[in-house]
Design an enzyme around this catalytic site. Sequence first.
Site, short mmCIF file in Angstrom:
data_model
loop_
_atom_site.label_atom_id
_atom_site.label_comp_id
_atom_site.label_asym_id
_atom_site.label_seq_id
_atom_site.Cartn_x
_atom_site.Cartn_y
_atom_site.Cartn_z
N GLY A 127 1.21 1.76 -4.21
CA GLY A 127 2.04 0.84 -4.99
C GLY A 127 3.27 1.49 -5.58
O GLY A 127 4.14 0.80 -6.14
N LYS A 176 4.88 -6.22 2.40
CA LYS A 176 3.77 -6.50 3.31
C LYS A 176 2.45 -6.43 2.55
O LYS A 176 2.34 -5.71 1.55
CB LYS A 176 3.75 -5.49 4.46
N ASP A 227 0.79 -1.23 0.00
CA ASP A 227 0.00 0.00 0.00
C ASP A 227 0.82 1.29 0.00
O ASP A 227 0.26 2.38 -0.12
CB ASP A 227 -0.97 0.02 1.19
N TYR A 228 2.14 1.22 0.11
CA TYR A 228 2.92 2.46 0.18
C TYR A 228 2.80 3.26 -1.12
O TYR A 228 3.14 2.77 -2.20
CB TYR A 228 4.39 2.15 0.44
N HIS A 229 2.29 4.48 -0.97
CA HIS A 229 2.13 5.38 -2.12
C HIS A 229 1.37 4.71 -3.25
O HIS A 229 1.74 4.82 -4.42
CB HIS A 229 3.50 5.89 -2.59
#
Length: 342
Positions: free
Chosen positions: A100, A123, A96-98
């Site tokens: 993808g 994750k 989920d960071y940015h």
Amino acid sequence: MDTTRRDVLKLGIAVAGMTAGLMAQSSAEGVTVPPTPTSTRKGDMLYRTLGSTGEQVSVIGLGGYHIGHPSDEQEAIRLIRAAIDRGITFMDNSWDYHDGGSEMRMGKALRDGYREKVFLMTKIDGRTRQGAAKQIEDSLKRLQTDHIDLLQHHEVIRMEDPDRIFAEGGAQEAVLQAKKAGKIRYIGFTGHKDPVVHLRMLEVAAKHHFRFDGVQLPLNVMDAHFRSFQHQVLPVLLKDHTGVLGMKSMADKNILDSGVVTPVECLHYAMTLPTSVVITGIESMKILDQALDAVRTFEPMTASQMAALLKRTAIAASDGRYEPFKTTEKFDSTARNPQWLG
């Protein structure tokens, strides 16, 4: 029968008591110093063994969230490769960071032979088998790899998260299937809200006859004073020879805002603890140099040094204001995006 918060706390306290003699020696100031893991120095970098996996990883890990901060993608790619060239092998990331973006940047950076030089972790947020399976495939595609070295259940921050993950049709089924297929090598989980949730996750896993290879948790100079993962969770991980992934050593600069500690002190404290790796946000060459300097100058802190540092941080840490990941929803991305959980 449901496990209450009090039951989980009792479990953690009991295990901590049993392992206290194994994990620490006391100082005259009354501060216990867990034994720093054996490290191997190669050049300016230190390497440690990740729990019982036998894998050697750099003592500093490159935080995946911060790699999404540079406005120029090419700058981020150069930064990742510079970190690898200078000895950092542990790569942190998340589905989920940015949206993808962090995984996509890392995937591009790991081309041209760089993938073979790193231990790659990411994750997933999905709590259902279907949701988790899709996120695993998304991550593999973005990271441009056929396998992930360590996959972790992300943001285990609610008491019900462990039950959802290990339920019939839950995310753990997808993770185990991916491991069987050779798409992942090791399995772990992360969380930052409350030690009792980590203990609950470990308890539920044990009931399903499963032991995690790595666990990511906040370990910093203020955690020892407030809802302490160091005091309540760390002894359990050490007893089980689980890889300890320290995070939030500076809490995204919040701890530095207290004005009572420096970045290098924060890193040295976390590295002195029995961590396999300390994951830290690196979003510029300046921050990379700072992290590497902390490794180059590192010597395990003595009991007296730790006592002095903990005394200095006690007042600032007493109510958790400088650890907002524990006391607010600021760091709870899945609370703002519940659809990620499924």
